[in-house]
Design an enzyme around this catalytic site. Structure first.
Site, PDB file in Angstrom:
ATOM      1  CG  ASP A 139       8.672   3.853  -0.873  1.00 23.86           C
ATOM      2  OD1 ASP A 139       8.658   2.630  -1.078  1.00 23.86           O
ATOM      3  OD2 ASP A 139       7.909   4.417  -0.052  1.00 23.86           O
ATOM      4  CG  ASP A 174       2.842   0.759  -1.034  1.00 24.19           C
ATOM      5  OD1 ASP A 174       1.751   0.977  -1.559  1.00 24.19           O
ATOM      6  OD2 ASP A 174       3.482  -0.294  -1.194  1.00 24.19           O
TER       7      ASP A 174
HETATM    8  P1  TMP Z   1       6.945   0.472  -0.237  1.00 27.43           P
HETATM    9  O1  TMP Z   1       8.368   0.004  -0.279  1.00 27.43           O
HETATM   10  O2  TMP Z   1       6.372   0.696  -1.623  1.00 27.43           O
HETATM   11  O3  TMP Z   1       6.733   1.646   0.645  1.00 27.43           O
HETATM   12  O4  TMP Z   1       6.046  -0.747   0.359  1.00 27.43           O
HETATM   13  C1  TMP Z   1       6.188  -1.243   1.626  1.00 27.43           C
HETATM   14  C2  TMP Z   1       5.102  -0.824   2.568  1.00 27.43           C
HETATM   15  O5  TMP Z   1       4.030  -1.774   2.586  1.00 27.43           O
HETATM   16  C3  TMP Z   1       5.651  -0.790   3.981  1.00 27.43           C
HETATM   17  O6  TMP Z   1       5.516   0.501   4.537  1.00 27.43           O
HETATM   18  C4  TMP Z   1       4.791  -1.778   4.747  1.00 27.43           C
HETATM   19  C5  TMP Z   1       3.578  -1.963   3.903  1.00 27.43           C
HETATM   20  N1  TMP Z   1       2.919  -3.277   4.034  1.00 27.43           N
HETATM   21  C6  TMP Z   1       1.557  -3.300   4.250  1.00 27.43           C
HETATM   22  O7  TMP Z   1       0.907  -2.252   4.351  1.00 27.43           O
HETATM   23  N2  TMP Z   1       0.929  -4.509   4.357  1.00 27.43           N
HETATM   24  C7  TMP Z   1       1.599  -5.699   4.251  1.00 27.43           C
HETATM   25  O8  TMP Z   1       0.979  -6.767   4.358  1.00 27.43           O
HETATM   26  C8  TMP Z   1       3.012  -5.652   4.026  1.00 27.43           C
HETATM   27  C9  TMP Z   1       3.796  -6.926   3.927  1.00 27.43           C
HETATM   28  C10 TMP Z   1       3.633  -4.413   3.907  1.00 27.43           C
HETATM   29 MG    MG Z   2       6.891   3.454   1.548  1.00 34.73          MG
END
Ligand code: TMP
Ligand code: MG
Length: 289
Positions: free
Chosen positions: A41, A43
């Protein structure tokens, strides 16, 4: 830990079944780097959760920059984050219950972003000005995989264009990297007009794994998988691997630690509690490769 891995003996490292982890790592080491793929993953897994007490922005939040969006959009995105993020990490709700709400969150945010007529040529500036940060030890992580030609599949519900820019600006965008994410679709003048393909959110990674990852030629014939994530939804990222032999899952438990500890220990093979580094994955990869 009997192996030369002091990193796994730290008290922030939790394992349901230490012996199974050991056996899996040993089996992967015997099979070698040629049988390995890493699926991660982005974030809050490859990037830090917090730094100096402040949250590090996700790829969506990196877009919160006046070069790209106005104050009204910032306010609305924050409101959505404050509404839906607590749901995303709520230990008392099932993934099935969260799924439609995640679709709602992502859809609303993407609609807001499209209204802002974001320019492609401003993305790199926004990333530069942001406090985006990969976890400590990221250089060792990316270099080790590149050096041993181990494919790294980054599977992200974030924004692909932003994610790519983050790893590019950190000088670790090597040819062994493959990315599945939400990519922006720009018109001929370089203005955001839509997002490409099927929406990816935290709880539908299985579908993406089956439709995209399963078809990636570079990942074929690599039955050993190290999977890294920070959400229980990330556990389905390896569902596209055709005949998996050894799968080791590593979960970063960043937030709501006490509430979620039990479910993380029951779901991931290795749980890293409030660990902002890649030291444990690096130790495991060093041993295997
Ligand atoms: P990931 O799959 O790379 O972890 O990305 C998803 C993450 O992004 C999830 O934990 C929620 C976050 N997110 C935000 O921080 N702001 C937003 O506006 C959205 C739609 C998701
Ligand atoms: Mg994540």
């Amino acid at each position: 830990f009997p192996m030369q891995m002091p990193e796994l003996a730290k008290c922030s490292v939790l394992m349901r079944e230490r012996s199974r982890v050991e056996e899996t790592i040993h089996a992967m080491q015997r099979a070698g780097a040629g049988s390995l793929q890493v699926i991660s993953d982005f974030d809050m897994t490859l990037t830090r959760f917090a730094h100096n007490g402040k949250r590090v922005p996700t790829t969506h939040n990196i877009l919160d920059n006046r070069l790209l969006i106005n104050e009204d959009c910032t306010r609305k995105m924050r409101e959505l984050l404050n509404t839906y993020y607590p749901i995303e990490i709520d230990a008392s709700r099932s993934a099935e219950e969260k799924l439609p709400l995640m679709v709602e969150w992502w859809t609303k945010v993407h609609e807001l972003l499209i209204e802002q007529k974001i320019r492609r040529d401003m993305l790199a500036h926004a990333v530069k000005e942001s406090s985006a940060m990969l976890r400590d030890g990221y250089k060792v992580f990316f270099e080790c995989l590149a050096e041993h030609q181990v494919p790294l599949l980054i599977f992200s519900a974030g924004v692909g264009d932003v994610l790519e820019e983050v790893i590019r600006q950190n000088h670790v965008f090597h040819p062994n990297i493959h990315i599945i994410s939400n990519y922006m679709d720009f018109d001929q003048t370089g203005v955001l007009q839509a997002f490409k393909g099927q929406l990816i959110h935290t709880f539908n990674k299985r579908e993406g794994a089956l439709s995209h990852a399963a078809g990636l030629r570079e990942l074929q014939g690599r039955p050993n998988v190290v999977l890294m994530g920070d959400s229980l939804g990330d556990l389905t990222m390896a569902d596209g691997v055709s005949e998996p032999q050894n799968v080791l899952t590593i979960g970063f438990l960043n937030d709501q630690v006490e509430e979620r500890k039990e479910s993380y220990i029951n779901s991931f093979d290795v749980v890293l509690v409030k660990d902002e580094t890649l030291d444990v994955p690096n130790a495991i990869l060093r041993y295997i490769t």
